[in-house]
Write a protein that holds these residues in place. Structure first.
Motif, PDB file in Angstrom:
ATOM      1  N   LEU A 128       0.829  -1.205   0.000  1.00 49.86           N
ATOM      2  CA  LEU A 128       0.000   0.000   0.000  1.00 49.86           C
ATOM      3  C   LEU A 128       0.866   1.260   0.000  1.00 49.86           C
ATOM      4  N   PHE A 129       1.829   1.324   0.903  1.00 48.68           N
ATOM      5  CA  PHE A 129       2.667   2.519   0.993  1.00 48.68           C
ATOM      6  C   PHE A 129       3.704   2.578  -0.123  1.00 48.68           C
ATOM      7  N   MET A 130       4.104   1.433  -0.616  1.00 47.30           N
ATOM      8  CA  MET A 130       5.013   1.432  -1.766  1.00 47.30           C
ATOM      9  C   MET A 130       4.303   1.985  -2.997  1.00 47.30           C
ATOM     10  N   SER A 131       3.065   1.573  -3.208  1.00 48.79           N
ATOM     11  CA  SER A 131       2.299   2.074  -4.349  1.00 48.79           C
ATOM     12  C   SER A 131       2.089   3.583  -4.244  1.00 48.79           C
ATOM     13  N   ALA A 132       1.748   4.055  -3.048  1.00 48.63           N
ATOM     14  CA  ALA A 132       1.527   5.493  -2.862  1.00 48.63           C
ATOM     15  C   ALA A 132       2.800   6.287  -3.131  1.00 48.63           C
ATOM     16  N   THR A 133       3.933   5.783  -2.652  1.00 50.20           N
ATOM     17  CA  THR A 133       5.212   6.475  -2.866  1.00 50.20           C
ATOM     18  C   THR A 133       5.578   6.520  -4.343  1.00 50.20           C
ATOM     19  N   LEU A 134       5.382   5.414  -5.043  1.00 52.39           N
ATOM     20  CA  LEU A 134       5.691   5.365  -6.473  1.00 52.39           C
ATOM     21  C   LEU A 134       4.825   6.335  -7.258  1.00 52.39           C
ATOM     22  N   LEU A 135       3.574   6.450  -6.870  1.00 52.70           N
ATOM     23  CA  LEU A 135       2.683   7.378  -7.557  1.00 52.70           C
ATOM     24  C   LEU A 135       3.150   8.825  -7.349  1.00 52.70           C
ATOM     25  N   VAL A 136       3.618   9.131  -6.139  1.00 52.59           N
ATOM     26  CA  VAL A 136       4.137  10.475  -5.861  1.00 52.59           C
ATOM     27  C   VAL A 136       5.381  10.756  -6.700  1.00 52.59           C
ATOM     28  N   ILE A 137       6.294   9.784  -6.773  1.00 58.77           N
ATOM     29  CA  ILE A 137       7.516   9.963  -7.567  1.00 58.77           C
ATOM     30  C   ILE A 137       7.168  10.218  -9.025  1.00 58.77           C
ATOM     31  N   SER A 138       6.212   9.464  -9.534  1.00 61.09           N
ATOM     32  CA  SER A 138       5.812   9.639 -10.931  1.00 61.09           C
ATOM     33  C   SER A 138       5.206  11.016 -11.162  1.00 61.09           C
ATOM     34  N   CYS A 139       4.406  11.492 -10.218  1.00 63.78           N
ATOM     35  CA  CYS A 139       3.776  12.806 -10.360  1.00 63.78           C
ATOM     36  C   CYS A 139       4.789  13.944 -10.290  1.00 63.78           C
ATOM     37  N   LEU A 140       5.916  13.717  -9.615  1.00 64.99           N
ATOM     38  CA  LEU A 140       6.951  14.744  -9.538  1.00 64.99           C
ATOM     39  C   LEU A 140       7.583  15.019 -10.895  1.00 64.99           C
ATOM     40  N   GLY A 141       7.553  14.027 -11.781  1.00 63.49           N
ATOM     41  CA  GLY A 141       8.071  14.216 -13.133  1.00 63.49           C
ATOM     42  C   GLY A 141       9.556  14.514 -13.166  1.00 63.49           C
ATOM     43  N   GLU A 142       9.938  15.562 -13.880  1.00 62.84           N
ATOM     44  CA  GLU A 142      11.342  15.909 -14.053  1.00 62.84           C
ATOM     45  C   GLU A 142      12.017  16.295 -12.733  1.00 62.84           C
ATOM     46  N   LYS A 143      11.241  16.767 -11.770  1.00 63.38           N
ATOM     47  CA  LYS A 143      11.827  17.148 -10.485  1.00 63.38           C
ATOM     48  C   LYS A 143      12.453  15.956  -9.771  1.00 63.38           C
ATOM     49  N   ALA A 144      11.949  14.741 -10.050  1.00 68.61           N
ATOM     50  CA  ALA A 144      12.488  13.545  -9.415  1.00 68.61           C
ATOM     51  C   ALA A 144      13.734  13.022 -10.115  1.00 68.61           C
ATOM     52  N   SER A 145      14.110  13.648 -11.233  1.00 65.60           N
ATOM     53  CA  SER A 145      15.240  13.158 -12.027  1.00 65.60           C
ATOM     54  C   SER A 145      16.509  13.987 -11.843  1.00 65.60           C
ATOM     55  N   THR A 146      16.516  14.916 -10.908  1.00 65.13           N
ATOM     56  CA  THR A 146      17.689  15.753 -10.688  1.00 65.13           C
ATOM     57  C   THR A 146      18.699  15.024  -9.799  1.00 65.13           C
ATOM     58  N   PRO A 147      19.981  15.385  -9.863  1.00 61.77           N
ATOM     59  CA  PRO A 147      20.980  14.766  -8.974  1.00 61.77           C
ATOM     60  C   PRO A 147      20.642  14.919  -7.498  1.00 61.77           C
ATOM     61  N   ALA A 148      20.121  16.087  -7.107  1.00 58.31           N
ATOM     62  CA  ALA A 148      19.759  16.295  -5.706  1.00 58.31           C
ATOM     63  C   ALA A 148      18.646  15.349  -5.277  1.00 58.31           C
ATOM     64  N   ALA A 149      17.668  15.140  -6.169  1.00 58.22           N
ATOM     65  CA  ALA A 149      16.568  14.226  -5.847  1.00 58.22           C
ATOM     66  C   ALA A 149      17.073  12.798  -5.712  1.00 58.22           C
ATOM     67  N   ARG A 150      17.990  12.397  -6.580  1.00 55.25           N
ATOM     68  CA  ARG A 150      18.521  11.037  -6.484  1.00 55.25           C
ATOM     69  C   ARG A 150      19.291  10.846  -5.179  1.00 55.25           C
ATOM     70  N   THR A 151      20.037  11.849  -4.775  1.00 55.14           N
ATOM     71  CA  THR A 151      20.757  11.753  -3.499  1.00 55.14           C
ATOM     72  C   THR A 151      19.789  11.573  -2.338  1.00 55.14           C
ATOM     73  N   LEU A 152      18.706  12.331  -2.352  1.00 59.68           N
ATOM     74  CA  LEU A 152      17.685  12.197  -1.310  1.00 59.68           C
ATOM     75  C   LEU A 152      17.034  10.820  -1.363  1.00 59.68           C
ATOM     76  N   PHE A 153      16.718  10.353  -2.563  1.00 63.54           N
ATOM     77  CA  PHE A 153      16.080   9.043  -2.707  1.00 63.54           C
ATOM     78  C   PHE A 153      16.997   7.930  -2.191  1.00 63.54           C
ATOM     79  N   MET A 154      18.299   8.046  -2.473  1.00 61.07           N
ATOM     80  CA  MET A 154      19.241   7.029  -2.002  1.00 61.07           C
ATOM     81  C   MET A 154      19.253   6.963  -0.479  1.00 61.07           C
TER      82      MET A 154
END
Length: 505
Positions: free
Chosen positions: A77-103
């Motif tokens: 349930l929470f994995m699906s919700a998180t993935l949907l949020v990441i997808s909605c972020l679009g290009e903002k989730a693809s920046t180096p800073a975002a990847r560092t936070l995701f890691m």
């Protein structure tokens, strides 16, 4: 020492398979890191090590639904919700800073959540045990969403061929780790499992330059090189395919309830064997027989999944055979989906992060919805005739999807347009035809052909090295060989040759 051993093993393997499959430099960090993640997934969700630690608390108040367990429900349930949020972020989730936070989130949340569900009675008082366990499963799901998305984006940058090779290699290695950890069956095994996501993210951090390098040197095809499709159409295709796949597996999981220590242990062995068989099958059919994605799904994966539903209502051991066949089809289809994402990303200007996160969302949400439906059906207490009807409906749905999603003969409309390992669309542009004819006539090797195509798209030495995962000196050598065989001395002269050849077609 370990790195050199891995490279030598890869070179030995490359001598036994067609050159176009393994003509790239293997990166042990990707293999070991991806292995850590999949070992964690299979031990946590596909074995009894963690489910046995769940507190005896009712989740839904309905017997059939409670069989799924809090770990499965809350994590998905929470994995699906998180993935949907990441997808909605679009290009903002693809920046180096975002990847560092995701890691950081992936390593910390997954490890903490895994520890909470691995040792609940040792960490929490009995009065709060169910709530703490559910919270740990939720953290685990959020962290896993970030980690899986990062790995999927990396493989999408490397292309379909490398995605399959790394996926298969990591799967086989994960089976070994899975068997060892399950066989130990101790608190130490659960502790090691909780550490695996952290190790995986450490290894990923050393490979993230590949993702950011491709992002800087965009590898979008030249105009007219591929079918022109909108970003929305590609995202809808990815979501629809992933949802179908996830629901199919989820329903099968909900329908099969394993009880008893011996039966559960046998199930774990079936899971491990099915993963190995599916991985070898996908490697052979995609690599050696070069089957396109339509045939991979229509002729291999979907029949296996349908046979699982056919045998599901039968008595033991036929129902276990059905479960086994469905697991093979599931793992086979899953590998196909991961190989599809790089191809789909090349068809439009949509970020890979958004595409893969939406695709994984479809898989995970489909598994959750399907498993709830399957468990609810079991909870109804249907007789053999009712279960046979469920089986017939499931097979009918699989066949309908196969007919309309994979059986469309029009190349521009169906999944038939997607080919593995660099195979091209049936309707090719003159530019593409010129590249292929010149490569053949001038005797370019498979690797030189790849370099030739990238040069034709305007890439320089540094971009080619990053995209093909080779050193700049190696890229420089290939470029010199391409120029020599074409009889030119510059990239512009090469482009003029391609343009002249295209005009004659």
């Amino acid at each position: 020492m370990l790195r050199e051993t891995a490279r030598e093993a890869f070179r030995a393997l490359s001598k036994r398979v067609p050159s176009y499959m393994l003509n790239f430099e293997v990166r042990p960090g990707i293999v070991f890191g991806f292995t850590c993640y999949w070992s964690w997934v299979w031990v946590v969700f596909w074995s009894s090590l963690f489910y046995a630690e769940a507190p005896p608390a009712s989740l839904f108040g309905v017997e059939g639904l409670d069989s799924l367990g809090a770990l499965w429900f809350f994590s998905l349930l929470f994995m699906s919700a998180t993935l949907l949020v990441i997808s909605c972020l679009g290009e903002k989730a693809s920046t180096p800073a975002a990847r560092t936070l995701f890691m950081a989130l992936a390593a910390s949340l997954t490890a903490v959540g895994t520890a909470m569900v691995a040792f609940p009675s040792q960490l929490f008082a009995p009065s709060v045990l169910p709530q703490a366990y559910a919270f740990g499963a939720s953290l685990l799901g959020v962290g896993s969403a970030f980690e899986m998305t990062l790995w999927a984006e990396l493989l999408a940058c490397l292309g379909s061929r490398q995605s399959v090779v790394y996926f298969v290699g990591s799967t086989v290695a994960s089976v070994v780790a899975f068997v060892l950890l399950v066989a130990l069956g101790t608190g130490f095994s659960r502790f090691v499992t909780a550490c695996l996501p952290v190790v995986g993210m450490v290894l990923f951090s050393r490979q993230r330059g590949l993702v950011e390098g491709v992002a800087r040197a965009s590898d979008r095809p030249a105009d007219g090189d591929v079918e022109n499709r909108s970003a929305r159409a590609v995202l809808v295709d990815a979501l629809a395919l992933s949802l179908f796949f996830g629901v199919s597996y989820g329903v099968m999981k909900g329908l099969f309830v394993f009880e008893g220590g011996d039966v559960i242990a046998f199930r774990d062995q079936l899971n491990a064997l099915s993963m190995v068989i599916a991985s070898l099958a996908i490697f052979v059919t995609m690599g050696m027989f070069r089957m396109d994605f339509r045939r991979l799904t229509y002729q291999v994966a979907l029949p296996l999944m349908a046979s699982g539903f056919v045998l599901f209502p039968a008595f033991a051991p036929l129902n276990l055979v059905g479960f086994f066949l469905h697991q093979i089809g599931y793992q086979y289809f899953y590998t196909v989906i991961w190989a599809l994402w790089p191809v789909m990303a090349s068809r439009c200007r949509v970020s890979r992060m958004r595409l893969v996160s939406l695709g994984i969302f479809g898989v995970q949400f489909g598994q959750l919805a399907g498993s709830l439906a399957g468990a609810f059906i079991i909870g109804l207490g249907l007789d053999s005739q009712g279960l046979g009807l469920v089986s017939s409906v499931s097979v009918f749905v699989v066949l309908v999807v196969a007919l309309f999603a994979f059986g469309n003969p029009v190349p521009s409309d169906g999944w038939i347009t997607l080919r593995p390992f660099g195979q091209h669309e049936e309707r090719r542009s003159k530019f593409r035809q010129s590249l292929e004819s010149l490569s053949t006539v001038r005797g370019l090797s498979p690797r030189e052909t790849e370099v030739f195509e990238l040069l034709a798209r305007g890439r320089n030495k540094q971009a080619i090295a990053r995209q093909l995962c080779i050193s700049e000196n190696t890229a420089k050598t290939h470029i010199k060989n391409v120029y020599r065989k074409l009889g030119v001395h510059s990239q512009q002269a090469m482009m003029d040759m391609i343009e002249l050849d295209a005009k004659g077609k």
